[in-house]
Enzyme design. Structure first.
Site, PDB file in Angstrom:
ATOM      1  N   TYR A  56      -1.651  -0.464  10.427  1.00  0.00           N
ATOM      2  CA  TYR A  56      -1.920  -0.789   9.023  1.00  0.00           C
ATOM      3  C   TYR A  56      -0.612  -0.349   8.409  1.00  0.00           C
ATOM      4  CZ  TYR A  56      -3.823  -0.923   4.413  1.00  0.00           C
ATOM      5  OH  TYR A  56      -3.958  -1.283   3.072  1.00  0.00           O
ATOM      6  N   SER A  83       1.028  -1.298   0.138  1.00  0.00           N
ATOM      7  CA  SER A  83       0.024   0.258  -0.049  1.00  0.00           C
ATOM      8  C   SER A  83       1.081   1.291   0.071  1.00  0.00           C
ATOM      9  CB  SER A  83      -0.929   0.067   1.189  1.00  0.00           C
ATOM     10  OG  SER A  83      -1.296   1.011   1.295  1.00  0.00           O
TER      11      SER A  83
END
Ligand SMILES: NC(=O)c1ccc[n+]([C@@H]2O[C@H](COP(=O)([O-])OP(=O)(O)OC[C@H]3O[C@@H](n4cnc5c(N)ncnc54)[C@H](OP(=O)(O)O)[C@@H]3O)[C@@H](O)[C@H]2O)c1
Length: 248
Positions: A154, A140
């Site tokens: 995350y 990501s």
């Protein structure tokens, strides 16, 4: 040509979109996720739209590590050898560290990093044995910097996964096995559903087309869609942390 492709987390979002992209190009698919009924529905849909494409499905919780190895071996045998494994299953849960939600942060670490390691191990056992294959991890843009609030853990898991992927690539440097880390920006999915006001959010089909193209190039790292995320990643890497926090 990578004919037989395994995608984890294929029941929704990016995994499902990638499955449709590859089915449209006649590739055979090995799909896994916890929600088997969604995978069965996807298999039926692919069967109607792209007859001739073989689709094998398995219910799999990637946090059940032993089963990851079993399922990858089974799917490899069922399709006659996997050519590409896309480690995609992930969760976007998480809370600021120290706010009483260690449980949610732990699920994020286990699913996005530890279970991703299990999948890389299982895939590379197959690829090393035949000295061929393409391992892809879905990281990501959040991997670029430490991020505040619900993204802290995350982002850390995705940074860890990006580093793991590069290390595996370094280890396999002189072999025919290819290794790629892909860094998506904001693409519509269950994970990004609470983030519809995010700038540069693209719909699932557009995002997955760009993802498929990036994966097929087999480069070591790719930001997807490249515009605007490659320049944003560059800025994220270099702006002072205070500015980054204000921009988020
Ligand atoms: N969408 C974005 O903007 C974006 C941006 C950057 C990175 N990503 C990454 O892209 C990947 C896919 O996310 P998405 O956006 O497509 O979100 P999503 O729609 O929520 O899809 C997540 C997928 O992961 C599976 N999954 C979650 N936990 C699992 C577990 N324990 N075992 C097996 N499968 C599990 C889910 O299937 P089941 O619930 O059926 O198991 C689902 O198919 C993730 O790694 C995410 O971090 C997404």
């Amino acid at each position: 040509m990578r004919m037989n492709i395994l995608i984890s987390g294929a029941s929704t979002g990016l995994g499902r979109g990638l499955a449709l992209e590859y089915a449209a190009r006649g590739r055979n698919l090995a799909l896994c996720a916890r929600r088997l009924e969604l995978l069965e529905a996807l298999r039926a849909d692919i069967g109607r739209r792209f007859p001739g494409v073989r689709v094998a499905v398995r219910a799999l919780d990637v946090n059940d590590h032993e089963r990851v190895f079993t399922v990858f071996r089974e799917l490899d045998a069922e399709l006659g050898g996997l050519d590409r494994v896309i480690v995609n299953a992930g969760v976007g849960r998480g809370a600021p560290v120290g706010t009483g939600r260690f449980d949610a942060n732990l699920v994020t670490v286990r699913t996005n990093f530890v279970a991703a390691l299990a999948q890389c191990e299982a895939a590379l056992e197959l690829f090393r044995a035949r000295q061929a294959g393409h391992l892809v991890t879905i990281c990501s843009v959040a991997a670029i910097r430490g991020l505040p609030r619900y993204q802290t853990v995350y982002a850390a898991t995705k940074a860890g996964l990006a580093s793991l992927t590069e290390g595996i690539r370094a280890d396999l440097w002189r072999t025919p096995i290819r290794v790629s880390a892909v860094f998506p920006g904001y693409i519509e999915s269950e994970i990004s559903s609470g983030a519809s006001k995010r700038m540069f959010l693209v719909d699932t089909a557009t995002g997955c087309r760009a993802l498929r193209r990036a994966i097929d190039r087999e480069r070591p790292r790719a930001f997807v869609p490249r515009w605007p995320w490659a320049p944003i990643a560059f800025l994220m890497r270099h702006v002072p942390l205070g500015l980054l926090v204000r921009a988020l």
